[in-house]
Design a protein around this motif. Structure first.
Motif, PDB file in Angstrom:
ATOM      1  N   ASP A   1      27.985  33.644  90.693  1.00  0.00           N
ATOM      2  CA  ASP A   1      27.770  32.994  90.051  1.00  0.00           C
ATOM      3  C   ASP A   1      26.976  32.054  90.119  1.00  0.00           C
ATOM      4  OD1 ASP A   1      28.056  35.601  88.539  1.00  0.00           O
ATOM      5  OD2 ASP A   1      29.289  34.082  87.044  1.00  0.00           O
TER       6      ASP A   1
ATOM      7  N   ASP B   1      21.842  32.696  87.003  1.00  0.00           N
ATOM      8  CA  ASP B   1      22.857  33.594  85.935  1.00  0.00           C
ATOM      9  C   ASP B   1      22.906  32.925  84.999  1.00  0.00           C
ATOM     10  OD1 ASP B   1      24.163  35.897  87.693  1.00  0.00           O
ATOM     11  OD2 ASP B   1      24.427  34.280  88.939  1.00  0.00           O
ATOM     12  N   MET B   2      22.944  31.451  84.879  1.00  0.00           N
ATOM     13  CA  MET B   2      22.368  30.832  84.101  1.00  0.00           C
ATOM     14  C   MET B   2      22.151  29.222  83.854  1.00  0.00           C
ATOM     15  SD  MET B   2      24.231  29.447  80.465  1.00  0.00           S
ATOM     16  CE  MET B   2      25.463  30.521  80.657  1.00  0.00           C
TER      17      MET B   2
ATOM     18  N   SER C   1      21.665  25.384  82.167  1.00  0.00           N
ATOM     19  CA  SER C   1      21.591  24.600  81.422  1.00  0.00           C
ATOM     20  C   SER C   1      19.547  23.338  81.442  1.00  0.00           C
ATOM     21  CB  SER C   1      22.661  23.971  81.378  1.00  0.00           C
ATOM     22  OG  SER C   1      22.876  22.510  80.923  1.00  0.00           O
TER      23      SER C   1
ATOM     24  N   MET D   1      13.019  32.970  80.056  1.00  0.00           N
ATOM     25  CA  MET D   1      13.239  33.409  78.624  1.00  0.00           C
ATOM     26  C   MET D   1      12.632  34.846  79.217  1.00  0.00           C
ATOM     27  SD  MET D   1      13.765  31.290  74.934  1.00  0.00           S
ATOM     28  CE  MET D   1      14.462  33.001  74.102  1.00  0.00           C
TER      29      MET D   1
ATOM     30  N   SER E   1      14.585  36.906  81.300  1.00  0.00           N
ATOM     31  CA  SER E   1      16.029  37.236  80.376  1.00  0.00           C
ATOM     32  C   SER E   1      17.430  36.772  81.323  1.00  0.00           C
ATOM     33  CB  SER E   1      16.276  38.969  80.604  1.00  0.00           C
ATOM     34  OG  SER E   1      14.787  39.825  80.135  1.00  0.00           O
ATOM     35  N   ILE E   2      17.275  35.129  82.285  1.00  0.00           N
ATOM     36  CA  ILE E   2      18.048  34.515  82.512  1.00  0.00           C
ATOM     37  C   ILE E   2      19.023  33.686  81.210  1.00  0.00           C
ATOM     38  CG2 ILE E   2      18.122  32.487  84.178  1.00  0.00           C
ATOM     39  CD1 ILE E   2      16.408  33.327  86.163  1.00  0.00           C
ATOM     40  N   LYS E   3      19.631  33.524  81.128  1.00  0.00           N
ATOM     41  CA  LYS E   3      20.557  33.201  80.829  1.00  0.00           C
ATOM     42  C   LYS E   3      20.241  31.556  80.158  1.00  0.00           C
ATOM     43  CE  LYS E   3      22.955  32.532  76.279  1.00  0.00           C
ATOM     44  NZ  LYS E   3      23.092  32.939  74.972  1.00  0.00           N
TER      45      LYS E   3
ATOM     46  N   TYR F   1      20.000  27.680  77.821  1.00  0.00           N
ATOM     47  CA  TYR F   1      20.432  26.997  76.698  1.00  0.00           C
ATOM     48  C   TYR F   1      19.341  25.783  76.733  1.00  0.00           C
ATOM     49  CZ  TYR F   1      23.976  24.662  78.886  1.00  0.00           C
ATOM     50  OH  TYR F   1      25.316  23.854  79.812  1.00  0.00           O
TER      51      TYR F   1
ATOM     52  N   ASN G   1      17.251  33.466  70.603  1.00  0.00           N
ATOM     53  CA  ASN G   1      17.280  33.288  71.333  1.00  0.00           C
ATOM     54  C   ASN G   1      18.409  32.379  72.366  1.00  0.00           C
ATOM     55  OD1 ASN G   1      18.268  36.228  70.927  1.00  0.00           O
ATOM     56  ND2 ASN G   1      16.376  36.901  72.849  1.00  0.00           N
TER      57      ASN G   1
ATOM     58  N   LYS H   1      20.000  28.749  72.709  1.00  0.00           N
ATOM     59  CA  LYS H   1      20.629  27.736  71.237  1.00  0.00           C
ATOM     60  C   LYS H   1      20.606  25.852  71.873  1.00  0.00           C
ATOM     61  CE  LYS H   1      25.310  26.745  70.433  1.00  0.00           C
ATOM     62  NZ  LYS H   1      26.461  28.115  69.467  1.00  0.00           N
TER      63      LYS H   1
END
Length: 232
Positions: free
Chosen positions: A96, A116-117, A119, A148, A151-153, A155, A185, A187
């Motif tokens: 990932d 995948d994520m 920050s 967003m 649709s990529i995670k 926060y 959606n 955080k």
């Protein structure tokens, strides 16, 4: 294709949603900002890194890869300065891909082919010596929105300092809320700066910051665990 890399190492993620997970960190040299709380000052200048190819980076990753590690975290400095490089490592690897970014280069982030994520640090006026450039926040909001939409995670992480004023913190959070359409959606992680010994009455102040964010977003308060564990 080459990019300046300071270090490649394996450790536990010490911040944010994936805290405690084993990751391999690729730290780039070079940053487009000069935050006064930066704990990796050696990564601000691209001259401090060693030029490496994606293949060389992957070779180093494979040398230290362990069964409990599923993610490569690109950090810095500012990793989004090197979107094609990150895309190529992502193409070569099955792990990932996580990006730790200040979010001020939305066009570059949009060019990274696989994420995948993410920050994403939201900057506050107290993070800089001198006048705060509002374009920084606008670019961060743009980055959050495009991630967003894809649709990529993602926060948001907000570092608070002992000098952080609740009024300026509230203004930034409200601006973020006004410009993010799907707030359910997203955080937000409140991260008190290290070391925690620099703070006075930190417990009471943290509740105030959390209440501000909680009006608009799901919120957690998480310190830098790797500093507490005394690991890199």
């Amino acid at each position: 294709m080459k990019a300046p890399v300071i270090e490649i190492f394996s450790s536990f993620q010490g911040e944010g949603l994936l805290i405690g997970e084993r990751q391999i960190f690729v730290r780039f040299a070079g940053c487009n900002l000069n935050c006064n709380y930066c704990d990796t000052n050696d990564s601000k200048s691209e001259k401090s890194g060693k030029l490496m190819t994606p293949e060389e980076v992957l070779e180093e990753i494979n040398k230290i890869l362990t069964p409990d590690c599923k993610t490569i975290s690109f950090t810095g400095g500012e990793p989004s300065l090197y979107p094609e490089f990150i895309s190529e490592v992502g193409r070569l690897s099955d792990l990932d891909i996580m990006l730790e970014t200040n979010g001020t280069l939305p066009n570059n982030i949009d060019r990274i082919e696989r994420l995948d994520m993410v920050s994403l640090d939201i900057k506050l006026p107290e993070h800089f010596d001198g006048e705060f450039d509002e374009q920084i926040l606008l670019n961060e909001i743009k980055s959050v929105s495009l991630l967003m939409e894809k649709s990529i995670k993602v926060y948001c992480k907000v570092v608070i300092l002992p000098s952080t004023k609740i009024e300026s913190f509230k203004e930034v959070v409200e601006k973020l809320s006004e410009n993010i359409s799907n707030k359910n959606n997203l955080k937000v992680i409140i991260q008190p700066s290290s070391p925690l010994s620099d703070w006075k009455d930190i417990n009471f102040r943290l509740f105030d910051y959390s209440k501000v964010v909680g009006q608009y977003f799901d919120v957690s308060t998480i310190p830098q665990i790797h500093k507490i564990l005394d690991i890199e």
